[in-house]
Every structure is written in C-alpha cells, then in structure tokens.
Design a protein around this motif. Sequence first.
Motif, mmCIF file in Angstrom:
data_model
loop_
_atom_site.group_PDB
_atom_site.id
_atom_site.type_symbol
_atom_site.label_atom_id
_atom_site.label_comp_id
_atom_site.label_asym_id
_atom_site.label_seq_id
_atom_site.Cartn_x
_atom_site.Cartn_y
_atom_site.Cartn_z
ATOM 1 N N CYS A 161 2.981 5.936 -0.292
ATOM 2 C CA CYS A 161 3.062 4.664 -1.017
ATOM 3 C C CYS A 161 4.387 3.964 -0.720
ATOM 4 O O CYS A 161 4.512 2.764 -0.886
ATOM 5 C CB CYS A 161 2.902 4.895 -2.517
ATOM 6 S SG CYS A 161 4.312 5.752 -3.260
ATOM 7 N N ASN A 162 5.389 4.735 -0.250
ATOM 8 C CA ASN A 162 6.736 4.211 0.031
ATOM 9 C C ASN A 162 7.445 3.695 -1.209
ATOM 10 O O ASN A 162 8.489 3.072 -1.106
ATOM 11 C CB ASN A 162 6.701 3.114 1.104
ATOM 12 C CG ASN A 162 6.402 3.697 2.464
ATOM 13 O OD1 ASN A 162 7.020 4.687 2.871
ATOM 14 N ND2 ASN A 162 5.428 3.137 3.162
ATOM 15 N N GLU A 163 6.853 3.894 -2.358
ATOM 16 C CA GLU A 163 7.454 3.372 -3.587
ATOM 17 C C GLU A 163 7.805 4.439 -4.603
ATOM 18 O O GLU A 163 8.712 4.260 -5.398
ATOM 19 C CB GLU A 163 6.519 2.336 -4.219
ATOM 20 C CG GLU A 163 6.658 0.977 -3.555
ATOM 21 C CD GLU A 163 5.537 0.041 -3.923
ATOM 22 O OE1 GLU A 163 4.781 0.343 -4.854
ATOM 23 O OE2 GLU A 163 5.426 -0.996 -3.230
ATOM 24 N N CYS A 164 7.068 5.546 -4.589
ATOM 25 C CA CYS A 164 7.340 6.571 -5.599
ATOM 26 C C CYS A 164 8.713 7.205 -5.331
ATOM 27 O O CYS A 164 9.297 7.031 -4.263
ATOM 28 C CB CYS A 164 6.236 7.625 -5.615
ATOM 29 S SG CYS A 164 6.201 8.687 -4.172
ATOM 30 N N CYS B 68 4.021 12.754 -1.097
ATOM 31 C CA CYS B 68 3.863 11.581 -1.967
ATOM 32 C C CYS B 68 2.925 11.882 -3.138
ATOM 33 O O CYS B 68 1.923 12.572 -2.992
ATOM 34 C CB CYS B 68 3.310 10.407 -1.158
ATOM 35 S SG CYS B 68 2.919 8.957 -2.130
ATOM 36 N N ALA B 69 3.283 11.325 -4.294
ATOM 37 C CA ALA B 69 2.525 11.618 -5.509
ATOM 38 C C ALA B 69 1.376 10.630 -5.734
ATOM 39 O O ALA B 69 0.551 10.838 -6.611
ATOM 40 C CB ALA B 69 3.467 11.607 -6.704
ATOM 41 N N CYS C 82 8.743 9.410 -2.117
ATOM 42 C CA CYS C 82 8.790 8.636 -0.861
ATOM 43 C C CYS C 82 10.185 8.056 -0.644
ATOM 44 O O CYS C 82 10.729 8.110 0.465
ATOM 45 C CB CYS C 82 7.772 7.495 -0.885
ATOM 46 S SG CYS C 82 6.097 8.018 -0.498
HETATM 47 ZN ZN ZN Z 1 4.908 7.877 -2.488
#
Ligand code: ZN
Length: 347
Positions: free
Chosen positions: A59-62, A52-53, A65
Amino acid sequence: MSTWGIVGHKRAVSLLRRSVERGRISHAYLFSGASGIGKTTLAMTFAKVLLCASPDPPCNECRRCQSIAKGTHPDVRLLKVAAGSNEALGNETTAKTGKSRSIKIEQIRELQRDTALLPYEGQWKVYIIRNAEDMSIEAANCLLKTLEEPPRSVVLILTCADAKIVPATIVSRCQHVSLWPLGVEEVTAALRQRSGIAEADAKTLAHLSDGRIGWALNAAADSSIVGDRDDRLHKVVDVTGGSRTARFKYAEELAALFSRDPEAVYATLDLWLSWWRDLLLIKNGCHDMVTNLHMVTRLLEQAMKYTVEQLHGFMVEIESARSQLERNVNARLALEVMVLNVPQAYG
Ligand SMILES: [Zn+2]
C-alpha cells in the motif's frame, strides 16, 4: 493485475506475485541485471508485499511499508558492501578479481545470528544482499549454510549484475529472476510521468539509460550524473582523434585509476563501447537505436571516417581489454594496447 508500482519488469513481477498468491515464497532469490535496472527497488517492493498489513500490498502507506522505505523496519535488512582498502579486507578475496571492497564474512555471520531470531512482527524477515558478486569467497561459503538450511521465516534476496560471476553453489540454491532493459519508450514515458521533465529531455535520458530505469530516474533528479558522463565521453572522443602521446597518457591515467577504483574504469570502458557501438549503428542507418543521441552530430561526423570492419574490429579490442582487466592482466599494458588500436580514420 497490479504491477506493484514497478515500471516495466512485468515478467519478474508476475513471477513473484504468483509465488505470493500460491503461498510458495522461495527462501532465496537472485535478481540479476545491469546496475540501475531496478533490482533493489524490486527487492524493497517485494519486502513490502511480504510484510504490508493492507489487503492489497504494497500500500506504501501503512507504517510497515513506510518504515521499509526508510530502511528502519527491523525485519528488512539491506546488507551493504563494506567500504575500505585492500588492507581493511585482510586476506579475504572476492570471486571477481580486482575488487577492493567486498561483503565480508563477519557481515554474513551477523546476518546468520539475526536469522535465528523470530520476526519482530509479521511472518517474514527479509535480507537483501546487494551486489552478491562482491561477497568475499569466505563470505559466500558462509552464506551457503543459510541457503542450505534456511530458517522458516527467512527470505534472502541477492542482487547481482551478472549471475555468471556469482559462485555457482550460491546461484543453484536461489530462484533466479532476470531483469532486462526496458524499451526507450517505456523509460521516456516513466520519466515524463515520475520526474515531470520535458519530452525531449526524457528521450535523451531514455537513450542514455540503455533501458536502466533506476539510472534514468536518478539522472533526471541529478544533472551531474549526465554531466560527469559527458565529460568522460568527450575524453573518449578526444583520445580517439588524439596523438599517440595523448593516447598513452590517457591509458596511464586509466591504469592508475584502476588500482584505486576498478569499477570506474569498467564504467569508462562501457562508455567506449557505447560510443563505438553507436558509430556502427549510425553506419548501418539505425539512428533510433543509438545511446548517445544527444551527440548525434559528432557521431555522424565520425561514422563517415571508418569502415564497418574497423568499427567491428575495435569493439572487439575494447571487449578484450575489459576481459584482460577482469583476469588481472597488467592493466596499463591492456589499456595501452586498446588505445593504440583505435583504427586509423580516413577522409
Ligand atoms: Zn503497506
């Protein structure tokens, strides 16, 4: 402390989180625990954390992810068991007997070719090998090479139901992380929150799940899971009170199923065990601990018909049938002996 969005498994998460914080990521992990307990979810989440960045992963959003979640990220690969018959398996055999499906040597060779390439982006390439006990012996030996000299950017995550049936040479080269069943209340709360089902339904499922959160969430989303389980359990209850002929017929059917789908038979034996363990719990007044809480009336009725010794004795019979099947003893004979030894009910 972040739980990474994982329900339960606090020890496992904190162990992995510490290794990330200290920059001491192992090259190989072995996650062990019952089917549906959350091993793959934890493995996928760990992969997100590594790639993850965002400053607070996962974050489950990038984009990373999300593509990991979709199974499309080029640096995260999930190895699956190749479906097929014994014939398709050729002469490869699994460490655990009676298996018609396995992770084949060619899949491991392909993985090894892939590990030689640099990550597409980021620092890590993560390979998740589910059900490591299903590796053929040839595949397991081949994987040893990677475990002995892992390329710098590679993280292997193996999962298995029971580390005892994975070759010891593999286990000793992995950091072993055990996942244990969650408590009924923890599962109930998670079901209420994530699936939005009613308290009573959540409680029933939590009991049925035996602490396997992944199983419980799947069952909440798909009612046929509990429906199928109930059908098989009713058969168990019927056979228990059935005639000799009915029992033989049942054993014969199960034995036939064993040659096609051994896992289905092991799952059925787990149901047998859950029923008889419940009878023993009821007998001892531990109603809160029963698995099949939704059939408590039937349990109460049957528990009255057996002594504690009979219940204990028959549970040993079920375990014995199971271990005979695992050792490849004549399946029909082992199952017939089991059903014939159902104790005589009184009253
Ligand atoms: Zn992420």
